[in-house]
Design an enzyme around this catalytic site. Structure first.
Site, PDB file in Angstrom:
ATOM      1  CB  THR A  74     -11.471  18.013  37.143  1.00 29.06           C
ATOM      2  OG1 THR A  74     -10.921  17.514  38.368  1.00 29.06           O
ATOM      3  CG2 THR A  74     -12.536  19.044  37.459  1.00 29.06           C
ATOM      4  CE  LYS A 115     -13.018  16.838  41.069  1.00 27.37           C
ATOM      5  NZ  LYS A 115     -11.698  17.589  41.184  1.00 27.37           N
ATOM      6  CB  THR A 153      -0.402  24.691  28.976  1.00 23.43           C
ATOM      7  OG1 THR A 153       0.223  23.520  29.503  1.00 23.43           O
ATOM      8  CG2 THR A 153       0.000  25.885  29.805  1.00 23.43           C
ATOM      9  CB  THR A 160     -12.426  14.246  49.777  1.00 18.87           C
ATOM     10  OG1 THR A 160     -11.580  13.989  48.667  1.00 18.87           O
ATOM     11  CG2 THR A 160     -13.858  14.228  49.339  1.00 18.87           C
ATOM     12  CG  ASN A 172      -0.538  17.813  38.633  1.00 19.38           C
ATOM     13  OD1 ASN A 172      -1.500  18.486  38.967  1.00 19.38           O
ATOM     14  ND2 ASN A 172      -0.459  16.513  38.887  1.00 19.38           N
ATOM     15  CD  GLU A 224      -3.943  15.108  38.920  1.00 21.39           C
ATOM     16  OE1 GLU A 224      -4.871  15.846  38.564  1.00 21.39           O
ATOM     17  OE2 GLU A 224      -2.883  15.519  39.412  1.00 21.39           O
TER      18      GLU A 224
END
Length: 413
Positions: free
Chosen positions: A154, A180, A413, A191, A408, A277
């Site tokens: 993702t 992932k 959005t 995970t 995040n 991230e």
């Protein structure tokens, strides 16, 4: 020297496995979003799942399936919709997904396991998933590992793929894996999504025990942001196609196989932590001198998960006080006069006392990690000693950058 070696092939490196990944229209981006892992014969199946009380339908489905019969032929993975917090309809969609794939493969639905990832609260786009299954099945290949790895991600920046080989009874035995994960990483089981294949023959109980221990030494010791997922799933299939004698009891061969399984899981776990991230480096925390392994792991995870430690590393600030503070609040009893903290080659604290060190050089060490080679020289090593006990443990995390908040804040959005 390790009793295994890293090889090419990923999840299809073990004999008798195929995989595929396609774009079925589940993601708005049009990127690959539907993956299939398939065993040519029935495989022993083991799983470890999230302990969250808010779970995706696929988690409950797989748990029930494996409790009823610890075997499977296929794993279907969709990316884009987590199918978590979707009520009874989410369960119906999961069951229908298994039935649709089973029909396309000529298998009973009970031979299919399901995993989902994506936005919580969104159902699987069933029309697109069902329409994509024939193409997915047609795409199955012994070289399909990379395609499958790319279809389950993702927010990941890179797929996570590994394969290893050892020799048992003069025959090669292989384990492959894909995973992932990039955000919502603080597992309480395994995970986010990870899948492992193996061509050894292992008894179901032993395989499950091996997987649980491997998860505890790998995926349960990583953290990116302190948030556990609703969809955490680790599934491992062992199909026996190596034609080695069955491993049914604890012993040297079981230990050898479990060591390689753990190495595969640790590689994937570190890959997830490194791809956190917005991350710029991997953090590896090694704690020794604890009363036992559990205590060492607990302290290591507290340090790796500390937002203050992670922020300091992102800022290339060798602020060892944050490391010491995280160790002290981890819930493990130790004498602070025994505490020792080292950052890379820089000894910062010993016997509970601060030491003089070359601060610019230590900062340069942190800077260099952000420019290093993936999972080789991009790692910040933190060593902490609590005393003279036998317990030793490790945990992995990543630094905390400005981009984590941006990614995040705008996720849906």
């Amino acid at each position: 020297m390790a009793e295994w070696r890293v090889i090419e092939g990923g999840i299809t490196a073990p004999k008798g496995f195929q995989a595929a990944g396609i774009a079925a229209g589940l993601k708005p981006s049009g990127s690959p979003d539907l993956a299939l892992i398939y065993s040519d014969c029935e495989a022993i199946a083991a799983g470890v799942f999230t302990t969250s009380h808010v779970r995706a339908a696929c988690v409950d489905y797989c748990r029930q399936r494996l409790e009823a019969r610890p075997s499977a032929r296929a794993i279907l993975v969709n990316a884009g919709q987590a199918n978590a917090c979707t009520g009874n309809q989410g369960w119906i969609d999961t069951v229908e997904s298994a039935a649709s794939l089973g029909a396309a493969l000529g298998l009973s639905p009970d031979a299919v396991l399901i995993a989902s990832t994506g936005v919580i609260g969104q159902r699987i786009k069933m029309e697109q998933l069902k329409a994509g299954i024939p193409t997915l099945v047609e795409s199955l290949s012994a070289d399909g590992s990379d395609a499958a790895a790319g279809a389950i991600i993702t927010t990941d920046l890179v797929p996570k793929v590994v394969a290893m080989e050892t020799t048992i009874h003069d025959r090669p035995v292989r384990i492959g894996g894909i995973a992932k994960g990039s955000g919502m990483i603080h597992p309480n089981m395994a995970t986010m999504l990870a899948f492992v294949t193996c061509d050894a023959t292992v008894s179901p109980t032993l395989w499950q025990d091996m997987l649980r221990r491997a998860a505890d030494r790998s995926f349960n010791q990583i953290t990116v942001d302190g948030d556990s997922s609703t969809n955490d799933t680790l599934i491992a299939l062992a199909n026996g196609e190596s034609r080695t004698p069955a491993i049914t009891d604890e012993g040297a061969e079981a230990d050898q196989l479990e060591a390689m399984l753990t190495a595969v899981c640790q590689y994937l776990a570190k890959s997830v932590a490194r791809d956190g991230e917005g991350a710029t480096c991997l953090i590896e925390v090694t704690v020794s001198g604890a009363a036992n392994t559990a205590a060492a792991n607990q302290v290591a995870r507290a340090i790796a998960g500390s937002s203050l430690v992670k922020s300091a590393i992102f800022g290339h600030d060798p602020n060892w006080g944050r490391i010491a503070a995280a160790a002290g609040r981890a819930g493990v009893t130790f004498d602070q006069s025994d505490l020792r903290v080292q950052l890379g080659d820089f000894l910062l604290m010993e016997h509970g006392q601060p030491l003089a060190f070359d601060r610019p050089a230590a900062s340069a060490y942190l800077t260099a990690a952000t420019q290093g080679e993936y999972l080789k020289t991009d790692t910040v090593a933190i060593y902490v000693t609590l005393g003279d006990g036998p317990g030793k443990g490790q945990a992995w995390g990543c630094d905390l950058s400005y981009d984590y908040v941006k990614i995040n804040a705008e996720y849906t959005t």
